[in-house]
Each structure stands twice: as C-alpha cells, then as structure tokens.
Design a protein around this motif. Structure first.
Motif, PDB file in Angstrom:
ATOM      1  N   ALA A  32       1.039   4.155  -2.833  1.00 17.07           N
ATOM      2  CA  ALA A  32       0.727   5.555  -2.510  1.00 17.07           C
ATOM      3  C   ALA A  32       1.867   6.472  -2.919  1.00 17.07           C
ATOM      4  O   ALA A  32       1.653   7.557  -3.458  1.00 17.07           O
ATOM      5  CB  ALA A  32       0.450   5.694  -1.009  1.00 17.07           C
TER       6      ALA A  32
ATOM      7  N   GLU B 246       0.836  -1.207   0.000  1.00 16.41           N
ATOM      8  CA  GLU B 246       0.000   0.000   0.000  1.00 16.41           C
ATOM      9  C   GLU B 246       0.870   1.257   0.000  1.00 16.41           C
ATOM     10  O   GLU B 246       0.605   2.213  -0.732  1.00 16.41           O
ATOM     11  CB  GLU B 246      -0.901   0.022   1.240  1.00 16.41           C
ATOM     12  CG  GLU B 246      -2.115  -0.848   1.149  1.00 16.41           C
ATOM     13  CD  GLU B 246      -3.032  -0.685   2.359  1.00 16.41           C
ATOM     14  OE1 GLU B 246      -4.218  -0.973   2.221  1.00 16.41           O
ATOM     15  OE2 GLU B 246      -2.544  -0.296   3.437  1.00 16.41           O
ATOM     16  N   HIS B 247       1.919   1.247   0.827  1.00 12.98           N
ATOM     17  CA  HIS B 247       2.791   2.418   0.935  1.00 12.98           C
ATOM     18  C   HIS B 247       3.518   2.690  -0.373  1.00 12.98           C
ATOM     19  O   HIS B 247       3.639   3.846  -0.792  1.00 12.98           O
ATOM     20  CB  HIS B 247       3.811   2.207   2.069  1.00 12.98           C
ATOM     21  CG  HIS B 247       3.182   2.029   3.410  1.00 12.98           C
ATOM     22  ND1 HIS B 247       3.825   1.446   4.481  1.00 12.98           N
ATOM     23  CD2 HIS B 247       1.937   2.338   3.858  1.00 12.98           C
ATOM     24  CE1 HIS B 247       3.020   1.417   5.519  1.00 12.98           C
ATOM     25  NE2 HIS B 247       1.863   1.949   5.163  1.00 12.98           N
TER      26      HIS B 247
ATOM     27  N   SER C 155       1.720   9.408  -5.683  1.00 13.97           N
ATOM     28  CA  SER C 155       2.102  10.765  -5.304  1.00 13.97           C
ATOM     29  C   SER C 155       3.164  11.307  -6.255  1.00 13.97           C
ATOM     30  O   SER C 155       3.123  12.464  -6.673  1.00 13.97           O
ATOM     31  CB  SER C 155       2.634  10.767  -3.870  1.00 13.97           C
ATOM     32  OG  SER C 155       3.108  12.037  -3.523  1.00 13.97           O
TER      33      SER C 155
END
Length: 209
Positions: free
Chosen positions: A102, A98-99, A106
C-alpha cells in the motif's frame, strides 16, 4: 469401550488433517491479535504468518473435497476467528506485506501527481510567455492545474497555489471566452504562478524525510 472416529488409515489421516486445519486457523487468529497489540515485532509476525499461510494452502488443497468451503468449516465449528479468515482466505499475505504494498502504491501514485502538477505549472507559465492570453486559452490550463493540485494530499487546503488558482479561475469565469487578459493581468498571473510553483517545490518532502 473405545469409540473410533475412523475405520481405516485414510479416514484417520483425514481427521488428523481437519484437526490441523482447525489448529492453523486458531494459531493465525492469535498471531494477528498479537501483532495488532504490538506483542511481537513485525519481522517475527511476518515469518510466522508466512509459515501458517503456506501450511494452510497445502492443507486446503489436500482437503478441497472434504472442506470445499473454509468459511463454512469455520462456522460449523464456531471458531470465531475473523482475523484468521481475512488473513488466510481473503488476503493470503501477511499484514506487513500488505502495508508495504500500500505504501509503495501510494508513493508511486503521489509521484505521478507531483509530475502532473509540475507539468501543469510549466504549461501555464509558458502559455503566458507565448502571449496566449485569451480566456478560452488560459482557463483550461489553470483548471487542469487546480485539479492536479487538489489530488495531492500532502498539500494543505490553504496552499498558496490552490487559493491563487481558484481566485484566477473565478475571475476568468466572469469574462467572455474571447476576452484577453491585460498586460498587467498577464504579468500578475505569471508572478502568482511562479510564486506558487516555488512554494510547491519547497513543500515537497526531500528524499531523507
């Protein structure tokens, strides 16, 4: 006297699966807490979490008629495993994945905004070079530039480009749409834009940072 929980092999298998489901949820909760507390590395966490998620998906499919709702199963047995529910039911992927997703989103989003800012700077400077200096020609372009600069979170609030653009927009808003910038004003605006553009480019992180 021995009490049997099952009447046949099929029922026994079902109870074994329910016990396994219970164990997977509990193990996932412990794993999530260990990762958050930095007890295990991200790589170790991800490997174990992927195993648990795969096992959970297989068991959930097997037990879909017996346990149609995992949240209800969790509540019925008072498991108190909110992190496991989030990971297994809501997310379905390890936190590390998930990180990374993300961060990638970004990065892509920031790159798009940077490109938009560069384009707006160039458009504004080209406009002045072409002697298009009427307020109704200059104001929309500066407004677009200001908007794109404000989208970029890496720029400080007092960034030169933001403050200069705001000042010019305030000045133009007090003029009529058909009014034109004087030669001196146009020259100053171009200077401010060029200076702000150079500061903008210098403020961008390099590939190695």
């Amino acid at each position: 006297m021995e009490v049997k929980l099952w009447n046949d092999k099929r029922e026994r298998e079902m109870y074994d699966n329910l016990a396994e489901l219970f164990a997977i949820i509990k193990a996932t909760e412990k794993l999530e807490k260990a990762y958050v507390r930095d007890i295990i590395s991200g790589a170790e966490y991800e490997t174990e979490c992927q195993k648990l998620i795969a096992q959970f998906k297989t068991l959930s499919s097997t037990l879909r008629d017996t346990v149609p709702n995992i949240e209800r199963f969790h509540d019925t047995y008072k498991m108190d495993c909110p992190a496991a529910l989030n990971r297994l039911v809501t997310s379905g992927v390890p936190a590390t994945v998930e990180h990374r997703a993300a961060a990638a989103m970004s990065s892509v989003s920031s790159a798009a905004v940077v490109a938009e800012c560069v384009q707006n700077f160039i458009t504004a400077m080209d406009l002045l070079k072409l002697n298009m200096i009427a307020v109704d020609q200059v104001h929309p372009v500066l407004s677009d530039l200001s908007s794109s600069l404000n989208k970029l979170s890496i720029l400080p609030v007092d960034f030169e480009g933001k403050t200069k653009t705001r000042e010019w927009l305030s000045r133009l808003s007090k003029m009529g749409a058909a009014d034109e910038l004087t030669e001196q004003q146009a020259r100053q605006l171009h200077f401010d834009l060029e200076s702000s553009y150079n500061s903008f480019m210098a403020s961008l992180p390099t590939g190695g940072s």
